[in-house]
Write an enzyme that holds these catalytic residues in place. Structure first.
Site, PDB file in Angstrom:
ATOM      1  N   GLU A   1       0.810  -1.222   0.000  1.00 19.26           N
ATOM      2  CA  GLU A   1       0.000   0.000   0.000  1.00 19.26           C
ATOM      3  C   GLU A   1       0.843   1.272   0.000  1.00 19.26           C
ATOM      4  O   GLU A   1       0.497   2.263   0.618  1.00 19.26           O
ATOM      5  CB  GLU A   1      -0.966   0.019   1.199  1.00 19.26           C
ATOM      6  CG  GLU A   1      -1.818  -1.209   1.327  1.00 19.26           C
ATOM      7  CD  GLU A   1      -2.572  -1.557   0.044  1.00 19.26           C
ATOM      8  OE1 GLU A   1      -2.823  -0.663  -0.767  1.00 19.26           O
ATOM      9  OE2 GLU A   1      -2.888  -2.750  -0.139  1.00 19.26           O
ATOM     10  N   GLY A   2       1.942   1.237  -0.726  1.00 16.98           N
ATOM     11  CA  GLY A   2       2.781   2.423  -0.869  1.00 16.98           C
ATOM     12  C   GLY A   2       4.070   2.295  -0.096  1.00 16.98           C
ATOM     13  O   GLY A   2       4.065   2.184   1.134  1.00 16.98           O
TER      14      GLY A   2
END
Length: 614
Positions: A458-459
């Site tokens: 997620e990043g």
């Protein structure tokens, strides 16, 4: 102290979750109902998840040519979770929810993450459904979101592509209107999608009746070309099996094909896939392309998807926290039971004397205290973020607006800090086990492998850091940063009144001033040249310094709550929390100088080195 004891302190003595019961949405609840939810989740996690954590690690998902096969334990655990109602715990009564505060839902889910993160990765289904509740049409909510909440369907997020990775502006998946009457479909404007998506967690399985893929794709313009950049991205619901307006499967398989399974270092029990959309393996209704229903307006896809992405980032922070916590508990148990060596000094010189448990050695205690400080601090941070979500939804207008700003600033920290430092806790757990920790005879090596993904999930750190320094600290004129500073000062002012905590309050204030100086100095480089490259060259060290300062604040606030609950520190739990606070100030806070220093100086050692020199 058990996880349940820690949660009780954080929820009831620190966050004061009972105060939410005064609000209409949660008026039916009390501590008794919250305790019952925690007790139920702890039991299900203990019985259905924890015993099979090693099993799902060794028996990875495999594809038999028709379907993905998972261990029976995964099916049973997922069904027990769905039956518990936790998929819709924070939702309205009228759609089968419990209207629990989100912070209570988050606390209850910690048991599953600690017991088996591979089995317990239900976050995408809840996040998918929550996005549709925020941005989908009434029909999309009823057909897709409600059936995710009740457990019939599961959900994914399909962002990354093989050629683009995290660079969403380079998404190449196409979506074209499906016929002249595409706007008339009751499930939403109907399109045909073609393209490839990579790293899709839970992208294919047989755990539920259907899988609801949320897919980012671009709609070609009148000239047939894709709009470059993120402004051309739209969002689509692409179900694995087509359904009617009552949510019942029509018997038609959508053109979504499993192209392969990714074999990962950790999280091996969660299916991770490469999916092909519209390749023709499952032709549907006589035309090429997977059928998808647009959510929101054309070009509004990334804004809608951020609702799910931000929720997923906080969930990943919590996942990282609980993997660290699991390793801490395992290494603490081992350190108490493993005899080795003798104490330093005169008492230890007699080689014939009995060995002592390794917890008696100072360096082992240092590593245990570091783990405890990282994991309990990260747990507090993530529950604080969840409490801010509740404030956004149920607080008075001014309080809700402040909660939104604080959450914007803290989300990169809530994701990145646990994923780095609770991973370090897992490394320390292996170290405490010595050579045994490096074998599969003990669980700590699996916890480390599972946790290593979370710095990417997620990043990456770089993405979170650019978001923090490049956007969040300056958004709305720096209002979020200023508000965080006010909260930090309020904690410092309260601690100043305590003889024991006053010196720590002074250190926290000085640290926050370092953060503010680094923020201003870093952005001066961009203001001088009109180019932000030097500003952002050290965004990750900046975020590390920022995050450590935030956690220092959290620990000082926890110390205040500890003294309010047990001023004389009679209980071992209170003594442990105060030791964590002292540890963080003495061992961790001094690190921020180096991190913030390179950001403030605009150091270009890394950025300017010629590629050939590497």
């Amino acid at each position: 102290m058990s996880l349940r004891d820690t949660l009780d302190f954080l929820l009831y003595d620190w966050i004061d979750v009972q105060s939410l019961n005064q609000r209409p949405r949660h008026a039916d609840h009390s501590r008794e109902t919250y305790d019952a939810v925690l007790q139920t989740c702890e039991r299900i996690a203990r019985e259905k998840y924890a015993p099979f954590n090693r099993l799902v690690d060794t028996e990875e998902p495999h594809f038999d040519g028709e379907k993905v096969i998972l261990p029976r334990a995964t099916y049973e655990a997922r069904q027990a979770y769905a039956d518990s109602g936790m998929l819709s715990a924070a939702q309205d009564y009228d759609i089968g929810g419990m209207q629990l505060p989100f912070v209570v839902e988050s606390a209850a889910n910690t048991f599953f993450a600690k017991a088996s993160i591979s089995i317990g990765s239900n976050m995408l289904t809840s996040g998918n459904a929550n996005l549709l509740m925020a941005h989908g049409s009434a029909m999309q909510q009823r057909v897709f979101a409600h059936n995710e909440f009740n457990g019939r369907f599961t959900g994914t997020m399909c962002l990354s592509e093989p050629q683009a990775g995290s660079s969403l502006s380079d998404v190449a998946t196409r979506a074209v209107p499906d016929g002249a009457d595409f706007e008339a479909d009751p499930l939403g404007p109907r399109y045909r999608l073609s393209g490839n998506k990579m790293w899709i967690s839970s992208g294919d399985h047989e755990l539920a009746e259907n899988i609801v893929h949320l897919v980012l794709a671009k709609v070609p313009g009148p000239d047939g070309k894709l709009v470059p950049g993120v402004k051309g991205i739209s969002l689509f619901i692409v179900p694995k099996h087509l359904v009617d307006s009552d949510g019942q499967r029509t018997g038609e398989r959508n053109d979504v094909a499993l192209a392969g399974l990714n074999h990962k270092l950790g999280w091996r029990g969660t299916t991770n896939t490469l999916l092909n959309f519209g390749e023709g393996k499952y032709p549907v209704r006589g035309s090429a392309g997977a059928i998808g229903y647009r959510v929101g307006a054309v070009g509004d896809g990334l804004r809608c998807m951020f609702h799910m992405m931000n929720e997923a980032r906080i969930a990943i922070g919590m996942a990282a926290t609980m993997l660290g916590y699991a390793g801490y508990e395992a290494s603490l148990e081992y350190a108490k039971a493993r005899p080795q060596g003798r104490p330093l000094g005169a008492a230890g010189k007699d080689a014939a004397s009995a060995q002592v448990p390794i917890i008696e050695h100072a360096d082992v205690r240092r590593m245990l205290l570091a783990q405890k400080a990282y994991c309990e601090g990260a747990l507090a941070l993530n529950l604080m973020a969840a409490r801010l979500v509740d404030e956004q939804h149920t607080g008075a207008p001014e309080s809700a607006a402040q909660a939104r700003l604080l959450l914007e600033v803290l989300t990169p920290i809530a994701k990145s800090w646990p994923s780095e430092w609770c991973l370090e806790a897992n490394s320390l757990a292996i170290q405490i086990h010595g050579g045994y920790g490096y074998t599969r005879d003990f669980p700590v090596e699996q916890y480390w492998r599972d946790n290593r993904l979370n710095m990417i999930h997620e990043g990456t750190h770089g993405i979170q850091a650019n978001d923090l320094l490049g956007r969040k600290v300056r958004m709305e004129g720096g209002a979020g940063l200023a508000l965080l500073g006010q909260r930090i000062e309020a904690t410092a002012a309260a601690a100043q009144e305590s003889e024991a905590l006053a010196p720590l309050a002074a250190q926290l204030r000085a640290a926050w001033q370092q953060v503010l100086h680094a923020t201003e100095a870093a952005w001066q480089w961009a203001q001088r040249t009109g180019d932000a490259r030097r500003t952002l060259a050290n965004a990750v060290p900046y975020m590390q310094g920022f995050g450590h300062t935030v956690l220092t604040w959290v620990w000082l606030d926890l110390a205040l709550a500890t003294l309010r609950a047990d001023a004389a520190l009679h209980s071992p739990a209170a003594q442990g929390r105060m030791a964590c606070a002292r540890y963080f100030f003495a061992y961790e806070l001094p690190k921020i100088g180096a991190w913030l220093g390179v950001a403030a100086a605009g150091d270009m050692t890394c950025a300017e080195l010629d590629a050939a020199a590497f």
